[in-house]
Design an enzyme around this catalytic site. Structure first.
Site, PDB file in Angstrom:
ATOM      1  N   LEU A  59      33.042  43.013  43.418  1.00 35.77           N
ATOM      2  CA  LEU A  59      33.223  43.159  44.856  1.00 35.77           C
ATOM      3  C   LEU A  59      34.402  44.066  45.213  1.00 35.77           C
ATOM      4  O   LEU A  59      34.602  44.392  46.388  1.00 35.77           O
ATOM      5  CB  LEU A  59      33.385  41.784  45.508  1.00 35.77           C
ATOM      6  N   ASN A  90      38.075  42.761  37.878  1.00 33.15           N
ATOM      7  CA  ASN A  90      38.557  44.147  37.774  1.00 33.15           C
ATOM      8  C   ASN A  90      39.150  44.550  39.121  1.00 33.15           C
ATOM      9  O   ASN A  90      38.574  45.342  39.869  1.00 33.15           O
ATOM     10  CB  ASN A  90      37.416  45.100  37.422  1.00 33.15           C
ATOM     11  N   ASP A 148      36.259  41.101  31.943  1.00 32.69           N
ATOM     12  CA  ASP A 148      35.144  42.046  32.025  1.00 32.69           C
ATOM     13  C   ASP A 148      35.637  43.470  32.239  1.00 32.69           C
ATOM     14  O   ASP A 148      36.509  43.731  33.063  1.00 32.69           O
ATOM     15  CB  ASP A 148      34.196  41.670  33.155  1.00 32.69           C
ATOM     16  N   HIS A 228      26.218  40.991  30.119  1.00 31.87           N
ATOM     17  CA  HIS A 228      25.351  42.177  30.027  1.00 31.87           C
ATOM     18  C   HIS A 228      24.947  42.564  28.590  1.00 31.87           C
ATOM     19  O   HIS A 228      25.264  43.653  28.106  1.00 31.87           O
ATOM     20  CB  HIS A 228      25.973  43.373  30.738  1.00 31.87           C
ATOM     21  N   ASP A 300      25.298  42.975  37.342  1.00 25.77           N
ATOM     22  CA  ASP A 300      26.483  43.795  37.062  1.00 25.77           C
ATOM     23  C   ASP A 300      26.639  44.844  38.159  1.00 25.77           C
ATOM     24  O   ASP A 300      26.905  46.023  37.900  1.00 25.77           O
ATOM     25  CB  ASP A 300      26.418  44.448  35.683  1.00 25.77           C
TER      26      ASP A 300
END
Length: 424
Positions: A59, A90, A148, A228, A300
Site C-alpha cells: 500500500l 516496504n 518482504d 510468491h 503481490d
C-alpha cells in the site's frame, strides 16, 4: 434494523447453496423474516462469498504516496472484491517498532475502506540482516513478520527470528532470495533472457532459501509461510513439508499461474520479483493449486509511478498491480477453462488465507459481515486507465476477462457498489 441480502447463491461449507443472509450491527445475524423498516437487497441470483483476502499487498504508505496510498489501494481492493488485505512493510519508516508501526496504523484508521492488517518487519530497518525487531512489542498489532523484498540471509538470524515469532504466536512470512545468487539479474534466467541479452535470476536463488527455512521451521515449530512461490522446486519443497505435517504454507500470484517467460515483452509491466519463470514452473504452480500444496493466491500488488515502469525490462522498478484484476482473470482462465472449480478458487482467495492467518469475516451467524457479491457473467477487457489504484502496470492489459465483484461489504458497510439491482 437489519439488511437482508436475498436471492443469492451463498458459499457455505465448501459449496454454493441458494439462500439469504441478514446483517445487523456489522455482523451476520439470524435471518428470520424481514420486518417493517428492514432493508431488503435482491441480489438477482448472483454468487455471495466470504470476502476475498489478499495476504500480500503493497500500500506504499507511509513513505511513497506517489506510488499508492492506503486510500487508493483499499479502494482498489474493495473494487476487486477484497474485504481484508495484509500490507507489506516496504515503507518509510519501516514498521519495526511500535512507534513506526503506529504511523501506518493511524493512516489505516483514517483512510482505509477495507480491513488492513499490517506486517511487522523481521529485522530493524527491514534490511534482511543485523538486529531483530522486538517481536513481543509488535505482535498485538501485526498479522505476522516479514522482510518482504529481501530474504533474511543468515540462517542463524532466521532461526532466532522463528523462535521469537513462535513464542508470540505469529507466522514468519518470507520473501526467499539468496543475494549471492542474484548477480544483478532482473528476469528469469531462461531462453528469453539469453536470446535478448538480459541478466538472469536463477531459480535456485528462491528455492535454496525455501529449503533452508522449511528446515528451520521444523526445528523451531514456527508457523512459516512462503511469499510468491514461482519455481517448481519450491512447490515440491512445500509439498514435502506439508506431507510431514509441518506448519508450512505458501502462496503464488495470478501472473505466475497465467504467464511464463515465453510471454515476456520489452516493457516494465512484465517485470516483477520473483520474475516470470519457465513454462515448466508455471505448470508446477498450477498443479500445486490443484492438489492443495499451494493454499493461497495473493496478488503481490506492487504499484509504482508510470515513470518508474517506463524503462523497459532492464531499468524499470520491479512490481505490478493486481487487486482489480485477480478474480476476473482467474475465473476466466482457470475456472472457465476447467483447470480448477469455482469452489477451489474461492478457497484459494478467501477461505484458506482467512484460516491460515486467523482473520475474521464470513457468512455464518456471528461472523463479521465481510462478504463479496460476484457477477460471474460480466465480461470486459482489462483497462488500466480505469483502475482505482494509482498503479497502472499490468501484463494483462487488453486481456478479455469474466466475472467481477459488484458489491463488497466490510463490517456490514457497503464499501463498493457496482450498480447491482436492489429493492429498498
Amino acid at each position: 434494523m437489519k439488511t437482508f441480502y436475498t436471492n443469492a447463491k451463498i458459499f457455505r461449507n465448501g459449496r454454493f447453496e441458494p439462500g439469504l443472509i441478514a446483517v445487523e450491527g456489522g455482523r451476520i445475524a439470524a435471518a428470520g423474516e424481514p420486518r417493517p423498516g428492514d432493508r431488503v437487497v435482491d441480489l438477482g441470483g448472483r454468487h455471495l462469498v466470504p470476502g476475498l483476502v489478499d495476504v500480500h499487498v503493497h500500500l506504499r504508505e507511509p513513505g511513497f504516496p506517489q506510488k499508492e496510498t492506503i486510500a487508493t489501494g483499499t479502494a482498489a481492493a474493495a473494487r476487486g472484491g477484497y474485504t481484508t488485505v495484509c500490507s507489506m512493510p516496504n515503507l518509510n519508516p519501516a514498521p519495526d517498532t511500535p512507534a513506526t508501526l503506529g504511523e501506518q496504523l493511524e493512516i489505516i484508521r483514517r483512510d482505509a475502506v477495507v480491513r488492513v492488517k499490517p506486517y511487522g518487519t523481521i529485522t530493524m530497518g527491514q534490511r534482511g540482516c543485523g538486529e531483530l525487531v522486538d517481536f513481543a512489542a509488535l505482535a498485538p498489532q501485526v498479522v505476522g513478520f516479514s522482510d518482504d523484498g529481501r530474504g533474511v540471509q543468515s540462517a542463524e538470524l532466521m532461526e532466532e527470528a522463528m523462535r521469537r515469532a513462535a513464542a508470540v504466536g505469529k507466522p514468519i512470512v518470507a520473501h526467499c532470495e539468496v543475494d549471492e545468487l542474484l548477480h544483478g539479474g532482473y528476469i528469469h534466467d531462461g531462453v528469453y533472457c539469453r536470446e535478448h541479452g538480459h541478466k538472469g535470476i536463477c531459480s535456485e536463488s528462491e528455492w535454496r532459501q525455501v529449503g533452508r527455512d522449511i528446515a528451520l521451521a521444523e526445528k523451531t515449530g514456527c508457523r512459516y509461510h512462503v511469499c510468491h512461490v514461482s519455481t517448481k522446486e519450491s512447490v515440491e519443497l512445500v509439498r514435502r513439508a506439508r506431507a510431514k505435517g509441518l506448519r508450512v504454507s505458501c502462496e503464488t500470484a495470478p501472473h505466475y499461474l497465467l504467464l511464463c517467460d515465453e510471454d515476456l515483452q520489452e516493457e516494465g509491466r512484465f517485470k516483477m520479483n520473483p520474475p516470470l519463470r519457465s513454462r515448466a514452473d508455471r505448470e508446477a504452480l498450477v498443479a500445486g493449486i490443484q492438489d492443495g500444496t499451494i493454499e493461497v493466491i495473493a496478488t503481490d500488488h506492487a504499484p509504482h509511478t508510470a515513470a518508474e515502469k517506463a524503462r523497459g525490462l532492464a531499468g524499470s522498478a520491479m512490481g505490478i498491480v493486481g487487486l482489480e484484476t485477480a478474480f476476473p482473470l482467474l475465473y476466466k482462465y482457470l475456472v472457465l477453462e476447467g483447470v480448477i472449480t469455482l469452489e477451489k478458487l474461492v478457497a484459494l482467495m478467501s477461505a484458506n488465507p482467512r484460516r491460515i492467518f486467523a482473520l475474521e469475516g464470513g457468512v455464518e451467524e456471528g461472523d463479521a459481515a465481510d462478504f463479496t457479491v460476484l457477477d460471474l457473467g460480466a465480461e470486459c477487457a482489462v483497462d488500466p486507465g480505469t483502475f482505482l489504484s494509482k498503479g497502472r502496470a499490468t501484463p494483462f492489459a487488453g486481456w478479455k476477462v469474466q466475472g467481477r465483484a459488484v458489491l463488497t461489504v466490510v463490517g456490514g458497510k457497503e464499501v463498493y457498489d457496482d450498480n447491482y439491482e436492489s429493492n429498498r
